[in-house]
Design a protein around this motif. Structure first.
Motif, PDB file in Angstrom:
ATOM      1  N   THR A  37      47.226  48.529  31.225  1.00  4.83           N
ATOM      2  CA  THR A  37      46.662  47.682  30.173  1.00  4.83           C
ATOM      3  C   THR A  37      45.961  46.493  30.843  1.00  4.83           C
ATOM      4  OG1 THR A  37      48.838  46.710  29.999  1.00  4.83           O
ATOM      5  CG2 THR A  37      48.254  48.349  28.336  1.00  4.83           C
ATOM      6  N   GLY A  38      45.578  45.506  30.064  1.00  4.41           N
ATOM      7  CA  GLY A  38      44.825  44.382  30.623  1.00  4.41           C
ATOM      8  C   GLY A  38      43.337  44.674  30.514  1.00  4.41           C
ATOM      9  N   SER A  39      42.518  43.763  31.020  1.00  3.62           N
ATOM     10  CA  SER A  39      41.067  43.911  30.891  1.00  3.62           C
ATOM     11  C   SER A  39      40.500  44.916  31.889  1.00  3.62           C
ATOM     12  CB  SER A  39      40.383  42.569  31.151  1.00  3.62           C
ATOM     13  OG  SER A  39      40.962  41.569  30.347  1.00  3.62           O
ATOM     14  N   THR A  40      41.141  45.011  33.048  1.00  2.00           N
ATOM     15  CA  THR A  40      40.544  45.759  34.152  1.00  2.00           C
ATOM     16  C   THR A  40      40.263  47.232  33.854  1.00  2.00           C
ATOM     17  OG1 THR A  40      41.631  44.240  35.660  1.00  2.00           O
ATOM     18  CG2 THR A  40      40.824  46.294  36.602  1.00  2.00           C
ATOM     19  N   PRO A  41      41.206  47.990  33.255  1.00  6.82           N
ATOM     20  CA  PRO A  41      40.925  49.425  33.092  1.00  6.82           C
ATOM     21  C   PRO A  41      39.969  49.742  31.940  1.00  6.82           C
ATOM     22  CG  PRO A  41      43.127  48.917  32.286  1.00  6.82           C
ATOM     23  CD  PRO A  41      42.578  47.648  32.848  1.00  6.82           C
ATOM     24  N   LEU A 130      45.776  51.274  38.166  1.00 12.44           N
ATOM     25  CA  LEU A 130      46.408  49.978  38.417  1.00 12.44           C
ATOM     26  C   LEU A 130      45.373  48.864  38.341  1.00 12.44           C
ATOM     27  CD1 LEU A 130      48.404  50.894  41.665  1.00 12.44           C
ATOM     28  CD2 LEU A 130      49.422  50.500  39.400  1.00 12.44           C
ATOM     29  N   GLY A 131      45.739  47.761  37.710  1.00 18.04           N
ATOM     30  CA  GLY A 131      45.008  46.521  37.906  1.00 18.04           C
ATOM     31  C   GLY A 131      45.812  45.724  38.916  1.00 18.04           C
ATOM     32  N   ILE A 132      45.384  44.519  39.203  1.00 21.15           N
ATOM     33  CA  ILE A 132      46.195  43.644  40.060  1.00 21.15           C
ATOM     34  C   ILE A 132      46.128  42.232  39.481  1.00 21.15           C
ATOM     35  CG2 ILE A 132      44.284  43.262  41.713  1.00 21.15           C
ATOM     36  CD1 ILE A 132      46.551  43.263  43.939  1.00 21.15           C
ATOM     37  N   GLY A 133      47.272  41.573  39.440  1.00 15.02           N
ATOM     38  CA  GLY A 133      47.307  40.207  38.907  1.00 15.02           C
ATOM     39  C   GLY A 133      46.784  39.220  39.935  1.00 15.02           C
ATOM     40  N   GLY A 136      49.008  38.887  42.673  1.00 14.14           N
ATOM     41  CA  GLY A 136      49.237  40.082  43.486  1.00 14.14           C
ATOM     42  C   GLY A 136      50.130  41.113  42.838  1.00 14.14           C
ATOM     43  N   HIS A 137      50.540  40.894  41.581  1.00  9.16           N
ATOM     44  CA  HIS A 137      51.436  41.889  40.976  1.00  9.16           C
ATOM     45  C   HIS A 137      50.688  43.176  40.634  1.00  9.16           C
ATOM     46  CE1 HIS A 137      50.624  40.115  36.685  1.00  9.16           C
ATOM     47  NE2 HIS A 137      49.876  41.170  36.856  1.00  9.16           N
ATOM     48  N   ILE A 138      51.408  44.287  40.680  1.00 13.43           N
ATOM     49  CA  ILE A 138      50.911  45.543  40.101  1.00 13.43           C
ATOM     50  C   ILE A 138      51.974  45.995  39.119  1.00 13.43           C
ATOM     51  CG2 ILE A 138      49.307  46.263  41.917  1.00 13.43           C
ATOM     52  CD1 ILE A 138      51.437  48.059  43.097  1.00 13.43           C
ATOM     53  N   ALA A 165      47.854  34.485  28.316  1.00 14.73           N
ATOM     54  CA  ALA A 165      47.861  33.667  27.093  1.00 14.73           C
ATOM     55  C   ALA A 165      46.613  33.922  26.252  1.00 14.73           C
ATOM     56  CB  ALA A 165      47.973  32.190  27.455  1.00 14.73           C
ATOM     57  N   ARG A 166      45.533  34.409  26.903  1.00 12.83           N
ATOM     58  CA  ARG A 166      44.292  34.654  26.152  1.00 12.83           C
ATOM     59  C   ARG A 166      44.462  35.720  25.076  1.00 12.83           C
ATOM     60  NH1 ARG A 166      43.922  37.660  30.864  1.00 12.83           N
ATOM     61  NH2 ARG A 166      42.691  39.593  30.860  1.00 12.83           N
ATOM     62  N   PHE A 167      45.498  36.545  25.210  1.00 11.17           N
ATOM     63  CA  PHE A 167      45.730  37.587  24.201  1.00 11.17           C
ATOM     64  C   PHE A 167      46.612  37.093  23.049  1.00 11.17           C
ATOM     65  CE2 PHE A 167      45.161  40.114  28.206  1.00 11.17           C
ATOM     66  CZ  PHE A 167      43.960  40.696  27.852  1.00 11.17           C
ATOM     67  N   GLY A 200      38.038  36.008  40.898  1.00 13.97           N
ATOM     68  CA  GLY A 200      39.432  35.593  40.719  1.00 13.97           C
ATOM     69  C   GLY A 200      40.418  36.580  41.322  1.00 13.97           C
ATOM     70  N   LYS A 201      39.983  37.823  41.566  1.00  9.05           N
ATOM     71  CA  LYS A 201      40.883  38.831  42.134  1.00  9.05           C
ATOM     72  C   LYS A 201      40.673  39.010  43.643  1.00  9.05           C
ATOM     73  CE  LYS A 201      42.729  39.861  38.138  1.00  9.05           C
ATOM     74  NZ  LYS A 201      42.620  41.101  37.409  1.00  9.05           N
ATOM     75  N   ALA A 202      39.707  38.290  44.211  1.00  7.45           N
ATOM     76  CA  ALA A 202      39.328  38.549  45.605  1.00  7.45           C
ATOM     77  C   ALA A 202      40.492  38.337  46.585  1.00  7.45           C
ATOM     78  CB  ALA A 202      38.138  37.681  45.999  1.00  7.45           C
TER      79      ALA A 202
HETATM   80  P1  PGA Z   1      43.812  42.053  33.987  1.00  5.42           P
HETATM   81  O1  PGA Z   1      45.314  42.078  34.471  1.00  5.42           O
HETATM   82  O2  PGA Z   1      43.325  43.463  34.101  1.00  5.42           O
HETATM   83  O3  PGA Z   1      43.853  41.626  32.529  1.00  5.42           O
HETATM   84  O4  PGA Z   1      43.088  41.126  34.863  1.00  5.42           O
HETATM   85  C1  PGA Z   1      45.621  42.785  35.614  1.00  5.42           C
HETATM   86  C2  PGA Z   1      47.126  42.760  35.821  1.00  5.42           C
HETATM   87  O5  PGA Z   1      47.762  41.777  35.420  1.00  5.42           O
HETATM   88  O6  PGA Z   1      47.649  43.710  36.402  1.00  5.42           O
END
Ligand code: PGA
Length: 259
Positions: A37-41, A130-133, A136-138, A165-167, A200-202
């Motif tokens: 879930t999240g924006s990435t996928p 997978l997204g990544i926070g 660094g969380h997955i 929080a944006r959701f 922001g994910k770099a």
């Molecule tokens: P995001 O979150 O896709 O909304 O940036 C990624 C994540 O928290 O794994």
């Protein structure tokens, strides 16, 4: 090492990964997808809409990575609702074959084991998105999570709650606890596909792909997996030390190899 694919933007990344998922479902109509879930996928799910026309998805099974604890499953921001709205309905998947961890308080102490059993009974996950926070969380495996961890309840970091929080109407409404597949669970999937977009994910991407393998950056667990594809845009790739080499590998990738 992970294969790192650097693409100009999120839609091209979505298209590449969607093509791979379609290939998987055509080869294996009962494929088991690991859903994020999240924006990435979202670009992946968007690209899948047109590509799945005419593909039999009636036996495709799916397991979400995580869920908030104590949230009503009918709440629009529960991951059950999000997966239904963003994946199951638009792609025509069979709702009964798509699972999310059970975050309801009643029985929560057994929910992790039940989820692990369900994944095992399905024969394991073929392809895990997978997204990544930013921390660094997955999944919701926050820094410090064991690489051997299984599906269990975790406490979200303040940073993750602020990011999400944006959701919600405010950060105070973001649940404090979650139930997430563990790093050990994720590492048992047969193919990991990690996506990340934006500056922001770099740092998190560079740490996951090239940093030391450390529980302090849970995404670095991907370095322990034999089949990982990291798909990023230019901004998310901007701190990768070996970016030129990854581009070279991609340009010279043998056709037969697939993702
Ligand atoms: P995001 O979150 O896709 O909304 O940036 C990624 C994540 O928290 O794994």
């Amino acid at each position: 090492m992970a294969e790192v694919v650097i693409l100009p933007d999120a839609p091209s990344a979505g298209a590449l990964v969607a093509d791979e998922i379609v290939r998987l479902i055509r080869d294996r109509p009962h494929a088991v997808l690991g859903l994020a879930t999240g924006s990435t996928p979202l670009p992946v799910y968007e690209a899948l809409r047109s590509r799945l026309h005419g593909v039999d998805v009636s036996r495709v099974r799916g397991f979400a990575l995580d869920e908030y604890v104590g949230i009503d499953p009918a709440h629009p921001q529960s991951y059950r609702s999000v997966i239904t709205r963003e994946v199951v309905e638009p792609l025509g998947l069979v709702p009964a074959l798509i699972r999310t961890p059970d975050g309801r308080l009643e029985g929560i102490q057994h929910a992790g084991d039940q989820y692990e059993d369900a994944i095992e009974a399905a024969g394991g996950i073929d392809l895990q998105l997978l997204g990544i926070g930013t921390d660094g969380h997955i999944g919701f495996n926050e820094p410090g999570s064991s690489f051997a961890s299984r599906t269990r309840v975790k406490t979200l970091t303040g940073q993750t709650r602020a990011d999400n929080a944006r959701f919600f109407a405010s950060v105070d409404e973001v649940p404090v606890h979650c139930i997430t597949q563990g790093l050990g669970t994720i590492l048992r999937a047969r193919h990991l596909v990690l996506l990340a977009f934006g500056e922001g994910k770099a740092d998190a991407v560079a740490g996951a792909v090239e940093g030391p393998v450390t529980a302090s950056l849970p995404g670095s667990a991907i370095q322990l997996h034999p089949h990982v594809t990291v798909v990023v845009d230019e901004a998310a790739a901007s701190r990768l030390h070996y970016a030129e080499y990854y581009r070279d590998v991609w340009r010279n990738k043998p056709e037969w190899q697939g993702l």
